[in-house]
Design a protein around this motif. Structure first.
Motif, PDB file in Angstrom:
ATOM      1  N   THR A  77       0.729  -1.195  -0.028  1.00 25.17           N
ATOM      2  CA  THR A  77       0.139   0.064  -0.029  1.00 25.17           C
ATOM      3  C   THR A  77       0.856   1.238   0.088  1.00 25.17           C
ATOM      4  O   THR A  77       0.572   2.227  -0.719  1.00 25.17           O
ATOM      5  N   SER A  78       1.856   1.051   0.794  1.00 23.67           N
ATOM      6  CA  SER A  78       3.119   2.248   0.811  1.00 23.67           C
ATOM      7  C   SER A  78       3.425   2.584  -0.415  1.00 23.67           C
ATOM      8  O   SER A  78       3.606   3.605  -0.921  1.00 23.67           O
ATOM      9  N   LEU A  81       0.856   4.026  -2.883  1.00 24.62           N
ATOM     10  CA  LEU A  81       0.844   5.565  -2.585  1.00 24.62           C
ATOM     11  C   LEU A  81       1.770   6.325  -2.892  1.00 24.62           C
ATOM     12  O   LEU A  81       1.792   7.490  -3.371  1.00 24.62           O
ATOM     13  N   THR A  82       3.271   5.874  -2.460  1.00 21.81           N
ATOM     14  CA  THR A  82       4.325   6.577  -3.010  1.00 21.81           C
ATOM     15  C   THR A  82       4.375   6.835  -4.626  1.00 21.81           C
ATOM     16  O   THR A  82       4.804   7.924  -5.237  1.00 21.81           O
ATOM     17  N   VAL A  84       1.733   6.862  -6.679  1.00 26.58           N
ATOM     18  CA  VAL A  84       0.804   7.766  -7.095  1.00 26.58           C
ATOM     19  C   VAL A  84       1.423   9.261  -6.548  1.00 26.58           C
ATOM     20  O   VAL A  84       1.103  10.306  -7.439  1.00 26.58           O
ATOM     21  N   LEU A 118      -0.944  12.322   0.622  1.00 30.51           N
ATOM     22  CA  LEU A 118      -0.354  10.919   0.279  1.00 30.51           C
ATOM     23  C   LEU A 118       0.645  10.625   1.119  1.00 30.51           C
ATOM     24  O   LEU A 118       0.828   9.579   1.770  1.00 30.51           O
ATOM     25  N   THR A 121       0.076   9.807   4.799  1.00 26.36           N
ATOM     26  CA  THR A 121      -0.792   8.487   4.796  1.00 26.36           C
ATOM     27  C   THR A 121       0.309   7.354   5.020  1.00 26.36           C
ATOM     28  O   THR A 121       0.747   6.614   5.739  1.00 26.36           O
ATOM     29  N   VAL A 122       1.453   7.656   3.882  1.00 28.82           N
ATOM     30  CA  VAL A 122       2.833   6.617   4.008  1.00 28.82           C
ATOM     31  C   VAL A 122       3.399   6.645   5.155  1.00 28.82           C
ATOM     32  O   VAL A 122       3.896   5.753   5.852  1.00 28.82           O
TER      33      VAL A 122
END
Length: 136
Positions: A77-78, A81-82, A84, A118, A121-122
């Motif tokens: 997930t990280s 997101l990274t 994106v 983002l 969140t990471v």
């Protein structure tokens, strides 16, 4: 070796991603004031530190590999997101900043806010990661 890689990963994140998020966040307000020299400086900071920021996922993947967590959901997930965030910075934020430098108006508030969200969140995923052995 894992501690060295993790230290390099965290240092790279602080040194590279921090300045990009701050400079990108300042850019829209400075653009509204029309301060061209400050805009050029903020854009340069974003470009230079975004380039240096490539080290963050490199050290992160090396750290994850040494910890044996490359397949964990929180890490995947990280990574997503990274990716994106990187695409948003490279294909939306930096080009729009450049167009503002050229005299065109461009909406930067929303993409910059999403970019910062983002990264936040990471960071949370990296600290709270499910299955952590740190007791957090």
């Amino acid at each position: 070796m894992t501690k060295v890689l993790l230290s390099l990963h965290v240092l790279a994140a602080i040194i590279a991603i921090g300045p990009v998020t701050v400079a990108a966040s300042m850019f829209p307000a400075v653009a509204r004031r029309g301060d061209a020299p400050a805009l050029r400086l903020l854009h340069r900071i974003c470009v230079v530190y975004a380039t240096i920021g490539v080290a963050v996922p490199v050290f992160g993947l090396a750290t994850a590999s040494s910890l044996g967590v490359l397949g964990d959901a929180w890490l995947l997930t990280s990574i997503a997101l990274t990716l994106v965030a990187a695409v948003l910075l490279g294909l939306v934020i930096l080009p729009r900043q450049k167009s503002v430098l050229g005299g065109t108006t461009a909406g930067l508030g929303m993409p910059t806010g999403v970019f910062n969200l983002l990264w936040a969140t990471v960071v949370v995923l990296m600290i709270v990661r499910p299955g952590s052995t740190t007791g957090a």
